[in-house]
Design an enzyme around this catalytic site. Structure first.
Site, mmCIF file in Angstrom:
data_model
loop_
_atom_site.group_PDB
_atom_site.id
_atom_site.type_symbol
_atom_site.label_atom_id
_atom_site.label_comp_id
_atom_site.label_asym_id
_atom_site.label_seq_id
_atom_site.Cartn_x
_atom_site.Cartn_y
_atom_site.Cartn_z
ATOM 1 N N ASP A 63 -12.613 4.768 -2.980
ATOM 2 C CA ASP A 63 -13.172 3.453 -3.280
ATOM 3 C C ASP A 63 -14.072 3.461 -4.513
ATOM 4 O O ASP A 63 -14.468 2.384 -4.981
ATOM 5 C CB ASP A 63 -13.989 2.944 -2.088
ATOM 6 N N THR B 273 -8.021 -5.522 -0.442
ATOM 7 C CA THR B 273 -6.919 -6.087 0.335
ATOM 8 C C THR B 273 -7.009 -7.605 0.466
ATOM 9 O O THR B 273 -6.018 -8.318 0.294
ATOM 10 C CB THR B 273 -6.883 -5.455 1.739
ATOM 11 N N ILE C 199 -4.116 0.097 -3.085
ATOM 12 C CA ILE C 199 -4.523 -1.295 -3.273
ATOM 13 C C ILE C 199 -5.971 -1.406 -2.821
ATOM 14 O O ILE C 199 -6.262 -1.411 -1.625
ATOM 15 C CB ILE C 199 -3.657 -2.291 -2.489
ATOM 16 N N ASP C 200 -6.882 -1.468 -3.767
ATOM 17 C CA ASP C 200 -8.296 -1.656 -3.465
ATOM 18 C C ASP C 200 -8.589 -3.148 -3.559
ATOM 19 O O ASP C 200 -8.344 -3.759 -4.601
ATOM 20 C CB ASP C 200 -9.154 -0.869 -4.466
ATOM 21 N N ASP D 107 -6.599 5.037 -4.336
ATOM 22 C CA ASP D 107 -6.595 3.848 -3.495
ATOM 23 C C ASP D 107 -5.450 2.988 -4.005
ATOM 24 O O ASP D 107 -5.544 2.394 -5.085
ATOM 25 C CB ASP D 107 -7.918 3.090 -3.587
ATOM 26 N N GLU E 115 -4.921 7.129 0.687
ATOM 27 C CA GLU E 115 -5.349 6.326 1.823
ATOM 28 C C GLU E 115 -4.263 6.203 2.886
ATOM 29 O O GLU E 115 -4.543 5.910 4.046
ATOM 30 C CB GLU E 115 -5.766 4.935 1.344
ATOM 31 N N ASP F 26 0.834 -1.210 0.000
ATOM 32 C CA ASP F 26 0.000 0.000 0.000
ATOM 33 C C ASP F 26 0.866 1.256 0.000
ATOM 34 O O ASP F 26 0.670 2.166 -0.812
ATOM 35 C CB ASP F 26 -0.905 0.021 1.238
#
Length: 334
Positions: free
Chosen positions: A276, A137, A134-135, A132, A77, A53
């Site tokens: 998101d 996880t 890493i959308d 984001d 984020e 991330d």
């Protein structure tokens, strides 16, 4: 209800955004491969995805800053507070290593911290990016679907969106795609850096709403699967839902793998975060679809980091959006 961009982003800016997402996607895939091989990535860290991330955000911000200048605003984020703690020196070293992989050159730890903190904006300026890194996880940790999602917002309206979906199967039998949307439409192309062919995509065109297919989260905590089934029953939809992690669901609707994506509220007090949905929402709309909240209202990105004026999300191929909203309303109000 498809929206028209409030302002446009020039094609060179889109190209920079695509390159930023491409580099971050490559960095994340390198981490996924290391996890699959049994590498813990960071010792003592409860979330192996944390390093990825941070690194993905650093890679995206570095690419944007180096191409567009230091004055950009970005709502991200992550922030670097954990990395600057002396007790987390090992985590910082890991993030530095992954960032170097993504950028294709050795980078200093101080630069990594500085790039991550480019994402410290609160979303109150007229024009800003949201990311984001890493959308999805849980999908990432399973070695499955995740997305790198980057969008540009101008006066509360999304004007550019890029989704990197490194593990998404492609129609030609390959794996990995980037979806890029601007005022001219949405295109997809392969993720490897030597892929230059852009393929315009459009949403599906089912003859009736009953012929549509749902796309929903793998994780039931993200949207109520039982309510989705009730809505499908009201609409006469009998096909099995297409379940996939992350904003890859928006990509699936945009290119016609499915026609309806529901993100139904699971708690009365839950407010969606802009990162998101911003990129995926725009990718669907510029491919001909429609995106609103569960009450049919456009998503409002003028309230900072959260969609505080909206409740839930409904994305469709467009033609039957009002019918879907009606069914959603009936089920949620039952």
């Amino acid at each position: 209800m498809s929206s028209t961009p409030h302002a446009s982003a020039d094609r060179s800016t889109l190209g920079v955004a695509v390159e930023a997402v491409r580099r971050a996607s490559a960095a994340c895939v390198s981490v996924q491969h290391r996890l699959a091989a049994g590498d813990a990535i960071t010792k003592g860290d409860d979330s192996p995805v944390t390093a990825a991330d941070f690194a993905a955000q650093a890679v995206v911000c570095a690419t944007l800053v180096e191409a567009l200048g230091t004055g950009i605003e970005l709502v991200g984020e992550e922030d670097s507070s954990d990395l600057t703690d002396p007790d987390h020196a090992e985590l910082l070293a890991t993030v530095q290593d992954i960032t170097s992989t993504g950028l294709g050159r050795s980078v200093a730890a101080d630069d990594v911290v500085r790039w991550i903190d480019v994402g410290a904006s609160d979303g109150t300026t007229d024009r800003y990016w949201t990311l984001d890194p890493i959308d999805g996880t849980k999908g990432f940790l399973r070695g499955d679907q995740f997305a790198v999602a980057l969008a540009l917002i101008d006066e509360g309206q999304v004007v550019l969106g890029v989704l990197g979906c490194p593990n998404l199967p492609t129609p030609d039998g390959g794996v990995g795609a980037i979806f890029a949307a601007d005022a001219h439409g949405t295109v997809s192309h392969g993720l490897p850096s030597d892929t230059t062919i852009d393929q315009p995509i459009r949403v599906a065109s089912p003859a009736t709403v009953a012929e549509s297919r749902f796309c929903e989260s793998v994780e039931s905590g993200h949207s109520d699967h039982s309510q989705s089934q009730q809505i499908a029953d009201l609409l006469g939809i009998t096909s099995d839902p297409y379940r996939i992690d992350s904003q890859c669901k928006y990509a699936a609707v945009a290119r016609g793998d499915a026609s309806i994506y529901l993100r139904l509220p699971t708690r009365a007090d839950y407010v969606e975060k802009i990162w998101d949905h911003a990129a995926g929402k725009f990718v669907v709309e510029r491919a001909g679809g429609t995106v609103s909240d569960v009450e049919g209202r456009p998503l409002d990105f003028s309230h900072g980091a959260r969609l505080s004026a909206n409740r839930g999300v409904v994305a469709t191929s467009g033609a039957f959006h009002d019918q879907v909203i009606d069914a959603v309303t009936r089920v949620l109000n039952a």
